[in-house]
Design an enzyme around this catalytic site. Structure first.
Site, short mmCIF file in Angstrom:
data_model
loop_
_atom_site.label_atom_id
_atom_site.label_comp_id
_atom_site.label_asym_id
_atom_site.label_seq_id
_atom_site.Cartn_x
_atom_site.Cartn_y
_atom_site.Cartn_z
N LYS A 52 51.31 26.71 14.56
CA LYS A 52 51.85 26.97 13.50
C LYS A 52 50.76 27.45 12.43
CE LYS A 52 56.14 24.65 15.04
NZ LYS A 52 56.97 23.44 14.86
N GLN A 96 57.25 17.98 11.54
CA GLN A 96 57.17 18.11 12.85
C GLN A 96 57.74 16.91 13.77
OE1 GLN A 96 55.74 20.82 14.44
NE2 GLN A 96 56.38 19.80 16.20
N ASP A 119 62.78 24.94 8.79
CA ASP A 119 63.41 24.59 10.11
C ASP A 119 64.96 24.82 10.11
OD1 ASP A 119 61.57 24.35 12.19
OD2 ASP A 119 61.50 22.42 12.01
#
Ligand code: NAP
Length: 282
Positions: A52, A96, A119
């Site tokens: 990412k 994460q 997200d």
């Protein structure tokens, strides 16, 4: 033979468009900033964050990785999230997952302001998806929808079957398909006779993580099959779909690797720039 929905190519195109939008923002002295919060040394998480990071570099997005020790307390983690939440140069924040078991994942996600939740996992954003109001959407379901769009198949009135009901893939994908006027069926591990549902699907999305779950005899001829699953067989990354048998039945198929994986990362870049431009996708 199924047309392969090339997620790698589509992701590249999305990233190129994102880079152009970033260049326009930079002309206005705005540099989109995305922060990754990584807790511990889980090897898969380290690899995901690194890829990412690289996508951010390709798109001109400033990225910061806050790597915290495995032993961090909930209070310390929430303090770190709070600092990024208050930082005006950080437009998006991504915790994460998974985080170590002693930490409260839901409480940590709640520390990310909904307007920085790239997200789309915050309860507020999940709620806007249910309500059909603007909000940030989860990246893998957004990638699934763009792959369906790439097929060119009309969604209105089609029967979509989603296998998997997690809050991060299955459920939001089902809601986005509903928003696109599909009639949606959600299947899961307790579904009896999975094949009787999958065979009715004009659009079949599999988000389970079981290699070989979907075989050719489970697929309606000509269907759009999106494989979001990730599993490993003999060290190789594969999806839920048995490509060999499905390819000759489906009309369109997203491959693993090279389908939902790169699309998820590209959608993350798009979400970040949407936030920096001051707009949500809803
Ligand atoms: P998850 O939370 O483990 O959910 C898996 C779902 O599959 C559950 O709803 C489960 O049902 C269902 N399931 C399990 N076995 C089944 C079976 N035999 N038949 C029908 N349904 C079954 O996983 P997730 O986080 O949603 O992720 C799903 C997959 O997508 C994983 O392989 C993950 O690695 C992958 N993924 C890919 C990306 C990407 O970037 N490409 C991103 C995120 C996730 P129950 O609810 O009844 O347990």
């Amino acid at each position: 033979m199924a047309v392969i929905l090339d997620g790698k190519m589509l992701a590249k195109r999305l990233e190129e468009e994102t880079l152009q939008r970033v260049q326009k923002l930079k002309e206005k002295n705005i540099t989109p900033g995305l922060a990754f919060i990584l807790v511990g040394e889980d090897p898969a998480s380290v690899v995901y964050v690194r890829s990412k990071n690289k996508a951010c570099e390709r798109c001109g997005i400033r990225n910061v990785t806050v790597h915290l020790p495995e032993t961090i307390t909930q209070e310390e983690l929430e303090n770190e999230l709070g600092k990024l939440a208050r930082d005006p140069e950080i437009h998006g924040m991504l915790l994460q997952l998974p985080i170590p078991k002693h930490l409260d994942e839901a409480a940590a996600i709640a520390c990310i302001p909904p307007e920085k939740d790239v997200d789309g996992f915050h309860q507020m954003n999940a709620g806007t998806l249910v309500n059909g109001t603007p909000g940030l959407r989860a990246c893998t379901p957004l990638g699934i929808m763009d792959l369906v769009k790439l097929s060119g198949v009309e969604t209105r009135g089609r029967h979509a079957v989603v296998i998997g009901r997690s809050a991060i893939v299955g459920k939001p994908a089902a809601l986005l398909l509903l928003e696109a006027d599909c009639t949606v069926t959600i299947c899961h591990s307790k579904t009896v006779d999975l094949k009787s549902y999958t065979r009715q699907a004009d659009i079949l999305v599999s988000a389970v993580g079981k290699a070989g779950l979907i075989t050719g005899d489970m697929v309606k001829p000509g269907a759009v099959v999106i494989d979001a699953g990730i599993a490993r067989v003999d060290g190789k990354v594969v999806g839920d779909v048995d490509r060999e048998s499905v390819e000759s039945v489906a009309g369109y198929l997203s491959p693993v690797p090279g389908g939902c994986g790169p699309m998820t990362i590209a959608e993350l870049m798009v979400n970040t720039v949407d936030i920096a431009e001051g707009r949500y996708r809803g």
